[in-house]
Design an enzyme around this catalytic site. Structure first.
Site, mmCIF file in Angstrom:
data_model
loop_
_atom_site.group_PDB
_atom_site.id
_atom_site.type_symbol
_atom_site.label_atom_id
_atom_site.label_comp_id
_atom_site.label_asym_id
_atom_site.label_seq_id
_atom_site.Cartn_x
_atom_site.Cartn_y
_atom_site.Cartn_z
ATOM 1 N N VAL A 160 2.730 13.690 -4.760
ATOM 2 C CA VAL A 160 1.763 14.185 -4.191
ATOM 3 C C VAL A 160 0.762 14.149 -4.630
ATOM 4 O O VAL A 160 0.045 13.940 -5.692
ATOM 5 C CB VAL A 160 2.109 16.017 -4.287
ATOM 6 C CG1 VAL A 160 3.302 16.236 -2.941
ATOM 7 C CG2 VAL A 160 2.384 16.365 -5.326
ATOM 8 N N ASN B 22 -5.044 -10.713 -4.359
ATOM 9 C CA ASN B 22 -5.597 -10.459 -2.687
ATOM 10 C C ASN B 22 -4.378 -8.151 -2.878
ATOM 11 O O ASN B 22 -4.519 -8.276 -1.957
ATOM 12 C CB ASN B 22 -4.345 -11.087 -2.124
ATOM 13 C CG ASN B 22 -3.358 -11.361 -2.335
ATOM 14 O OD1 ASN B 22 -2.725 -10.835 -3.777
ATOM 15 N ND2 ASN B 22 -2.163 -11.860 -1.570
ATOM 16 N N GLN C 50 2.417 -6.220 -2.890
ATOM 17 C CA GLN C 50 2.369 -6.283 -1.826
ATOM 18 C C GLN C 50 3.827 -5.682 -1.603
ATOM 19 O O GLN C 50 4.178 -5.079 -2.373
ATOM 20 C CB GLN C 50 2.332 -7.988 -1.232
ATOM 21 C CG GLN C 50 1.213 -8.263 -1.138
ATOM 22 C CD GLN C 50 0.932 -9.726 -2.422
ATOM 23 O OE1 GLN C 50 1.909 -9.620 -2.831
ATOM 24 N NE2 GLN C 50 -0.167 -9.315 -2.926
ATOM 25 N N GLY D 177 -4.600 -4.945 -5.057
ATOM 26 C CA GLY D 177 -4.366 -3.899 -4.892
ATOM 27 C C GLY D 177 -4.057 -2.191 -4.859
ATOM 28 O O GLY D 177 -3.882 -1.720 -4.133
ATOM 29 N N HIS D 178 -4.091 -1.963 -6.695
ATOM 30 C CA HIS D 178 -3.506 -0.740 -6.646
ATOM 31 C C HIS D 178 -4.169 -0.256 -7.609
ATOM 32 O O HIS D 178 -4.708 -0.376 -8.599
ATOM 33 C CB HIS D 178 -2.540 -0.958 -7.661
ATOM 34 C CG HIS D 178 -0.670 -2.051 -7.022
ATOM 35 N ND1 HIS D 178 -0.300 -2.320 -7.598
ATOM 36 C CD2 HIS D 178 -1.070 -1.999 -5.990
ATOM 37 C CE1 HIS D 178 0.685 -3.606 -7.470
ATOM 38 N NE2 HIS D 178 0.260 -3.222 -6.011
ATOM 39 N N ASP E 19 1.207 -1.174 -0.099
ATOM 40 C CA ASP E 19 0.029 -0.330 -0.097
ATOM 41 C C ASP E 19 0.749 1.255 -0.094
ATOM 42 O O ASP E 19 0.432 2.564 0.460
ATOM 43 C CB ASP E 19 -0.848 0.442 1.061
ATOM 44 C CG ASP E 19 -2.133 -1.026 1.403
ATOM 45 O OD1 ASP E 19 -1.784 -2.034 0.529
ATOM 46 O OD2 ASP E 19 -1.885 -1.718 2.112
ATOM 47 N N THR F 46 -10.549 -4.609 -0.409
ATOM 48 C CA THR F 46 -10.992 -5.010 1.112
ATOM 49 C C THR F 46 -11.821 -4.007 1.767
ATOM 50 O O THR F 46 -12.621 -4.056 2.283
ATOM 51 C CB THR F 46 -10.709 -5.980 2.716
ATOM 52 O OG1 THR F 46 -9.316 -4.753 2.827
ATOM 53 C CG2 THR F 46 -9.731 -7.614 1.427
ATOM 54 N N LYS G 81 2.507 2.298 -5.366
ATOM 55 C CA LYS G 81 3.475 1.687 -6.054
ATOM 56 C C LYS G 81 2.608 1.450 -7.494
ATOM 57 O O LYS G 81 3.432 1.664 -8.763
ATOM 58 C CB LYS G 81 3.378 -0.073 -5.945
ATOM 59 C CG LYS G 81 4.685 0.205 -4.678
ATOM 60 C CD LYS G 81 4.703 -1.329 -4.533
ATOM 61 C CE LYS G 81 3.682 -2.842 -4.590
ATOM 62 N NZ LYS G 81 3.425 -2.230 -2.865
ATOM 63 N N LYS H 56 3.184 10.281 -1.296
ATOM 64 C CA LYS H 56 1.891 10.895 0.289
ATOM 65 C C LYS H 56 2.215 12.114 0.583
ATOM 66 O O LYS H 56 2.007 12.031 1.451
ATOM 67 C CB LYS H 56 1.154 9.607 0.709
ATOM 68 C CG LYS H 56 0.032 8.429 0.004
ATOM 69 C CD LYS H 56 -1.091 8.154 1.154
ATOM 70 C CE LYS H 56 -2.142 8.070 -0.361
ATOM 71 N NZ LYS H 56 -2.585 6.844 0.204
ATOM 72 N N LEU H 57 3.341 12.364 -0.470
ATOM 73 C CA LEU H 57 4.084 13.395 0.592
ATOM 74 C C LEU H 57 2.759 14.385 1.550
ATOM 75 O O LEU H 57 3.347 15.390 2.672
ATOM 76 C CB LEU H 57 5.133 14.700 0.163
ATOM 77 C CG LEU H 57 5.841 15.274 1.036
ATOM 78 C CD1 LEU H 57 6.145 14.357 2.564
ATOM 79 C CD2 LEU H 57 7.091 16.195 0.552
#
Length: 430
Positions: free
Chosen positions: A416, A38, A224, A40-41, A13, A303, A16, A333-334
């Site tokens: 960002v 399993n 992952q 998720g991107h 998570d 999920t 990527k 995610k800065l």
């Protein structure tokens, strides 16, 4: 020509999908190496949201060859659903998508057993997605597995399914008091999938090798993250495959000795998250954890489960760099850290009174790891729309450069916002 591998540095998570989507513009081939649905991107392009569970994120770019590698386990219904979703969006990948004949199939009994195994664990649940991935890999290792290539011969597939299902039904009935699964229905469903998947099935390892020999840029997407690796992660709270770089090469069938120029891009968030159970030294239980979760939209793409959130764990980041041979980093995610007065990065652990700067191998020490933090000034500005690294606030730049100095690895990309265009490049990968 170049081979670039994108690897998660923590528990998945890390963002990527967006990074692979961005880099995909300059790659000719994008490949998934391991895992199943399993993973998720999430990728957002021009306001449109795409969630991939099996397809490599880079296939959104026109003309790119997409490969699902040897090391994957594939639920045919999920894959066909993704292909159809893209077709409805006007992005038909049917002429440029290839599925390894050596990948293994996820079957209905895998999903049922996944749920049974979790219930048996009681208070020691792993927090799986329930998609049947673990049991599918279990069958692969114990040689009960059925491969994608078996779908090409209906008689062979029927024979293999009969033998395997007889064994699984015996297990379901006698060990778990569950009703048997119907052979005829599963056979009918999977032969139906076979007719739709047959055009995609190929010897993808040979294809990738040939693409490399032709001088094409190849981008391999690891699902992952490092700390979910079966050998190198926080076992048993891990996935059932090998998300590390060595696993990526194994999962696409590309030999390291044949690659003359390999770029390994480690992707980490400006903070750390994990889904499911297991150790998490920098986890924030109080208000700050909720703030990061809500502002960062930290809910599982597969999920919908809320992710556990904490400060960036530099100890694990350094461990991931060593295990994977990371050559550069992408920090994602800065923008989520905006509005926080004081930021923290874990630079070491205090374990039984001793400061350590590497992740402990022994699991009995994981719950004893107390983070030792480096604190630095935050920023108030909303940076989610910034398009150049040098337009970031000075304190945001100092945060990035602290991580770079701490790691002694260049940060090539700072991400960002949600859109592809909000990817700030400091070093070209291709």
């Amino acid at each position: 020509m170049a081979v670039s591998i994108v690897v998660g540095t923590h528990w998945g998570d890390e963002g990527k999908g967006k990074i692979v989507d961005y880099l995909g513009e300059n790659a000719q081939v994008v490949a998934r190496a391991q895992g199943g649905n399993n993973a998720g991107h999430t990728v957002i392009v021009e306001g449109e949201k795409y969630v991939f569970h099996l397809l490599p994120s880079g296939v959104l770019h026109p003309g790119k060859v997409g490969i699902l590698g040897d090391g994957m386990v594939v639920d045919p219904s999920s894959l066909l659903g993704e292909i159809d979703f893209l077709r409805q969006k006007g992005k038909d990948v049917s002429e440029r998508l290839f599925l390894s004949s050596k990948a293994h199939l996820v079957l209905p009994y895998h999903r049922i057993l996944d749920g049974i195994y979790e219930n048996i664990r009681g208070g020691r649940k792993l927090g799986t997605t329930g998609k049947g991935i673990g049991p599918a890999y279990e069958d692969k290792v114990s040689r009960w597995g059925i491969r994608v290539g078996d779908l090409e011969d209906e008689k062979l597939f029927a024979q293999k399914l009969r033998v395997t299902l007889d064994y699984k039904n015996l297990l379901l009935e006698r060990a778990f008091n569950q009703p048997p699964l119907p052979y005829d229905k599963i056979l009918e469903d999977y032969l139906g999938y076979a007719s739709l998947l047959r055009p995609y099935i190929a010897d993808t390892s040979k294809m990738i090798y040939q693409f490399y020999r032709e001088g094409k840029n190849i981008l391999i997407e690891g699902a992952q993250g490092t700390m979910l690796d079966l050998d190198h992660g926080t076992y048993p709270f891990v996935t059932s495959s090998y998300p590390v770089v060595a696993g990526s090469l194994l999962g696409v069938g590309l030999g390291l000795g044949s690659i003359s120029n390999l770029e390994v891009l480690g992707v980490c968030k400006a903070y750390t998250t994990r889904v499911g159970e297991g150790p998490f030294p920098t986890e924030l239980q109080e208000e700050m954890g909720d703030y990061l979760r809500d502002k960062g939209g930290e809910y599982g793409a597969t999920t919908g489960r809320p992710r556990r959130c904490g400060w960036l764990d530099g100890v694990i980041l350094r461990y991931a760099a060593r295990i994977n041979g990371i050559t550069s980093l992408a920090l994602t995610k800065l923008d989520v850290l905006g509005g926080i007065d004081s930021l923290k990065v874990c630079r070491a652990y205090l374990v039984e009174g001793e400061e350590v700067d590497d992740f402990p191998v022994s699991s009995h020490l994981w719950d004893k790891c107390e983070p030792v933090y480096e604190e630095m000034e935050g920023w108030e500005e909303d940076i989610s729309s910034v398009s150049s690294y040098y337009d970031l606030p000075s304190s945001a730049q100092r945060f990035v450069e602290f991580i770079e100095d701490f790691m002694q690895i260049p940060i090539a990309i700072v991400s960002v916002g949600k859109e592809r265009r909000n990817t700030l490049v400091r070093k070209e990968i291709f």
